[in-house]
Design a protein around this motif. Sequence first.
Motif: not given
Length: 517
Positions: A188-194, A196-218
Amino acid sequence: MGLANLIRTGRWSPPKKAIQVVRPLARARFDAAQTSDDSRHWANADALSANAALTPEVRRIIRNRARYERANNAYVHGICITKSNDLIGTGPRIQLNTGSVEADRAIGRAFFDWSWSIRLADKLRTSTEARVLDGEAFALFFTNPRLDPRGVQLDLRLIEADQVASPAYDYQQTISPDGSLVDGVELDRHGNVIAYHVLTSHPGSNFLIGINEYDTIVAENMLHWFRPTRPGQHRGLSELTPCLRLTANMRRYTEAVIRAAEIAADLAAFVHSNSPAAQVDEVDAFAAIEIEKGTLTTLPEGWDISQLKAEQPTNTHQAFTRTILSEIARGVNLPYYKAAFDASSYNYSSARLDGQLHEQNVRVERDELERAWLDRIFREWLDEALLVPGMIPAGLPPADAVAAAGEPGVIAAESYKPTAEMADEAERGLAWRREFNRGGTEIGVARARDIANGRPLSLDTVKRMASYFARHEVDKQGEGWSPGEDGYPSAGRIAWALWGGDPGRTFANSITEEANA
């Protein structure tokens, strides 16, 4: 005499204008700030901010190299295991003081059972290794339906640092234009973490499905553990960063020594002639001659044979390895004997001193872990446990008060804080020993100092205390044990006080019985 006459006769002149002396400013000179020929050593120094310097690519390269060394360098492998075992031990325990001993034990047992079911200690050790290798560790709170539905179904899912990223932005772009995003970390504008973006697939996994998609975790559902080394830093850097070149050099040097020894062993001998060239029979250069084992042979006139000496490994190999490993150990905040798993070059006092320094570092890291993860884990567990009928005893203070009742909350690796009564007894024993110069051993004195200073005691130490009290209960029958008797305080009474006295015996027996149960 008037002013006019004074001026005419030259006996008076107008006052001179004050002259201001300007001294040159003192400028300090620093050798490290000079631009001499050796300044090429700092050619890669930059003025980037913490987040701009730790670009995703930089962190990715260092992470991969640290993991490679962990998999191929025995010392790095052992260092990671040692750091995680020392920090976490067998897992966290709760020390509560809600005013009810029965309630404290019931809550502690319930938390222990839950932590056992989710393998919390294993996950904390894995997270510790991740912080060493990746520079940071992530974990996500979630509800696990596979856990006992009659209890708390809260669980932790560990997430690798690679998976916390922002694919919607250019991979080289660490900070968004408005400064609200740092590679997967929303601020936020005060520098507090609000969030995290977590990719739906690990960049190094064997099956790169949804590599450009992520979930927003509060942020409330995510645990993030790293040690910032600069203000404004929001992603971690591997603790092995200053050691990677050293570990690589150590392996290269060892491999070079082995190759040299193998070459010398393979080329067992060579044949040469001391005769003039005209008298030497024609022999092809580098011709190989096989010699059968266990036989003697003759050589033509004028020929001689010399055996190659294996010059490797030399004494410098051991010295080189020790020097490099000592520097690596300093980089990861371990004493040498811990990094090498070898204390043969130590005497007892040196090993004890290094061990005490290491214990101080462990206490600092445990404090970090408690504030970053363990306190939050306990609060989340307590919120869930309050919803389970009968798990938390009735009549206790509000949940926030229960969560804050511990000192310092959740304590890692089975450590127990001495009571005030034990500290009083230990101080009394130390004072008696100084006055009468008798009673107890050096081990007892060291134990008294730990108790008097309120240092947490490990479970092994508490069990040794219980064994001591059981063995020396008979000392109470000796003369000089009680006030008014001749020889009071006896040596046995002084030693008893050094170990915490009767409060220490009650403390040690209670914890030992609970641990055995």
